[in-house]
Design an enzyme around this catalytic site. Structure first.
Site, PDB file in Angstrom:
ATOM      1  CB  VAL A   4      -0.940   0.019   1.220  1.00 15.94           C
ATOM      2  CG1 VAL A   4      -1.737   1.320   1.251  1.00 15.94           C
ATOM      3  CG2 VAL A   4      -1.883  -1.182   1.185  1.00 15.94           C
ATOM      4  CB  VAL A  58       8.324  29.526 -11.807  1.00 14.04           C
ATOM      5  CG1 VAL A  58       7.338  30.693 -11.772  1.00 14.04           C
ATOM      6  CG2 VAL A  58       9.335  29.694 -12.924  1.00 14.04           C
ATOM      7  CG  HIS A  80       8.579  10.731 -23.074  1.00 10.75           C
ATOM      8  ND1 HIS A  80       7.742  11.694 -23.607  1.00 10.75           N
ATOM      9  CD2 HIS A  80       7.773   9.925 -22.338  1.00 10.75           C
ATOM     10  CE1 HIS A  80       6.514  11.482 -23.200  1.00 10.75           C
ATOM     11  NE2 HIS A  80       6.486  10.418 -22.436  1.00 10.75           N
ATOM     12  CG  ASN A 100     -16.247  15.559 -15.348  1.00 11.30           C
ATOM     13  OD1 ASN A 100     -15.541  16.379 -14.765  1.00 11.30           O
ATOM     14  ND2 ASN A 100     -16.055  14.256 -15.221  1.00 11.30           N
ATOM     15  CG  HIS A 143       5.065  31.645 -15.393  1.00 13.28           C
ATOM     16  ND1 HIS A 143       6.265  32.313 -15.262  1.00 13.28           N
ATOM     17  CD2 HIS A 143       4.174  32.309 -14.612  1.00 13.28           C
ATOM     18  CE1 HIS A 143       6.103  33.328 -14.434  1.00 13.28           C
ATOM     19  NE2 HIS A 143       4.843  33.350 -14.037  1.00 13.28           N
ATOM     20  CE  LYS A 160      17.617  40.085 -17.144  1.00 15.50           C
ATOM     21  NZ  LYS A 160      17.380  39.818 -15.706  1.00 15.50           N
ATOM     22  CE  LYS A 173     -30.840   5.711 -14.806  1.00 16.77           C
ATOM     23  NZ  LYS A 173     -31.422   6.531 -13.711  1.00 16.77           N
TER      24      LYS A 173
END
Length: 480
Positions: free
Chosen positions: A9, A48, A123, A253, A271, A347, A420
């Site tokens: 666990v 950051v 990757h 959702n 950012h 910068k 449904k």
């Protein structure tokens, strides 16, 4: 290796108590998997956002957990031909899907691309190789075959779940027809939509890292992966075959999943300071490429990706190794790294968001670099020789594509829903069944400009004339 591993666990801050199968525990306890403790999930974001200290290690465990929960839910709710081996393969793929990440996660892919623009390295390719290496050197592949009855097809299935069709080392196990996978037949196509979904982009990998990133960053995530796990269901479509569908009332959702994706890309992943740091990491690695050697085989940084035993040694620690090096050959890389640790970052000059069709030349590096040179000439002319000389090499243009996961398409249109009263029939939902307040466009390009130097006068000059660069980039290539 422990001959009698047990269920364990793990307590996770996002998912709570996670119970792990003994085979997964055995994989987790290998050096190859433990390596992920030293690879930051958000790359340069930790420089950051102080909370962004989480690593690929815990994310991978979370993906394995969600993958298992989704498979178990499908098996419980429906009479599907999902075997114990199928479930175990999906869990292993979730656990191992990020084994191939390099230093600072996706930053390393940028390094590989800038070092060699023709490189197609991802990757996922390294993840497949690392999983095969992990299984072999730790005797796990033998255990999987002997104790769990794994066959060649099962190993192929795991690789495909991680990489997609035709992963490295594919052995062409059979006639694939129009079905691109060899690990499992078309009848089990829905299993390929769990870890890395190439159909809709909706998968447990995203669900974990969105929830995990938001948790560590202190951002509210309005998407509920718990509800997705409850309402996910396999339906058969005549065109797409067996696919994972969602209850119609969950449409909003699902839109929240892609909304939080867009929010994180805009405010966190891209950012301005995060990108400045990551630019510097890439430049430091490029400067170190021909001088920094790894492992007993003495390989360069980029060559290490093709040798798992050497790639084992490549983690975020490389910045510290460069920083504390003493050789003159690493002086440039060391100087950039020192700037990072002194927080003397590149910068940020300015940024602008475009519609993809307005800046098509950004797909061609040579064309936008030519535009950058034109802009530099304009700025120098405006300076009238009063500023120190500077060149295009001192500036960095970063075109960042932000979308809902399927370029300019609405990914929800590729997702099947069900009602449904008819849970077996996949349907598409129209706007009047969801909302008229949904996004009308699903892709944009955020262009950022950075100055690598440290001359404050150049920074101010470039900022005053940044609008001219945006105008240049919007001109069609034939206008040059």
């Amino acid at each position: 290796m422990d001959a009698s591993p047990e269920w364990k666990v793990f307590y996770d801050p996002v998912h709570g108590h996670i119970e792990m199968h003994p085979l997964l525990v055995t994989i987790i306890d290998t050096p190859q998997f433990q390596r992920l403790r030293n690879i930051k999930q958000l790359g340069g974001g930790y420089y950051v956002f102080p909370g962004a200290s989480h690593n690929r290690f815990e994310h991978s465990i979370g993906v394995a957990h969600l993958a298992g929960k989704l498979v178990q839910g499908l098996r419980t709710r429906q009479s599907l031909d999902i075997t114990d081996t199928d479930e175990l393969c999906v869990k292993i793929a979730g656990l191992c899907h990020d084994l191939g990440h390099g230093p600072f996660s996706h930053v390393f892919e940028v390094f590989m691309k800038e070092l060699n623009p023709s490189s197609e390295w991802k990757h996922e390719e390294a993840s497949v190789r690392m999983f095969e290496y992990l299984a072999e050197v730790n005797g796990i592949s033998h255990v999987m075959r002997k104790d769990y009855g794994f066959q060649d097809q099962d190993f192929q299935f795991i690789n495909e779940l991680i990489y997609g069709p035709n992963p490295p080392g594919s052995k062409n196990l059979g006639d694939s027809h129009s079905w691109p996978y060899e690990g499992r037949p078309r009848e089990k196509s829905y299993l390929y939509q769990i870890v890395a979904n190439h159909t809709t982009g909706i998968d447990v990998d995203k669900m974990d890292y969105f929830s995990r990133d938001c948790h560590h960053l202190g951002i509210k995530c309005n998407f509920s992966h718990e509800r997705y796990l409850v309402f996910a269901r396999v339906c058969n479509d005549k065109i797409h075959g067996a696919q994972i569908c969602m209850r119609d009332k969950e449409a909003m959702n699902m839109y929240e999943l892609f909304h939080i994706r867009s929010l994180l890309h805009h405010t966190i992943y891209h950012h301005r300071v995060t990108k400045a740091v990551e630019n510097m990491i890439v430049d430091a690695l490029i400067a170190a490429e021909n001088h920094f050697r790894l492992g007993d085989k003495n390989l360069t940084i980029s060559a290490a990706v093709n040798d798992p035993s050497t790639y084992m040694n490549l983690t975020d620690v490389i910045l510290q190794q460069i920083l504390h090096s003493s050789g003159t050959e690493l002086s440039t890389a060391r100087r950039i790294t020192e700037r990072i640790f002194n927080r003397n970052f590149y910068k940020f000059i300015g940024g602008k968001t475009f519609e993809p069709d307005d800046v098509k030349l950004l797909d061609n590096a040579e064309k936008w670099k030519a535009k950058l040179r034109v802009w530099i000439e304009h700025v120098q002319k405006e300076a009238s020789g009063q500023q120190p000389p500077f060149t295009a090499d001192e500036f960095k243009v970063m075109p960042i594509k932000i979308n809902y996961g399927m370029k300019n398409k609405n990914p929800i249109e590729s997702l099947g829903f069900y009602k449904k009263d008819d849970p077996h029939e996949p349907i598409q939902l129209s706007k009047d069944e969801v909302s008229y307040l949904l996004p009308g466009k699903f892709a944009e390009i955020k262009v950022m400009l950075f100055y690598k130097g440290q001359d404050k006068d150049v920074v101010e000059l470039a900022k005053r004339h940044s609008r001219k660069l945006w105008e240049e980039l919007q001109q069609a290539p034939e206008d040059q």
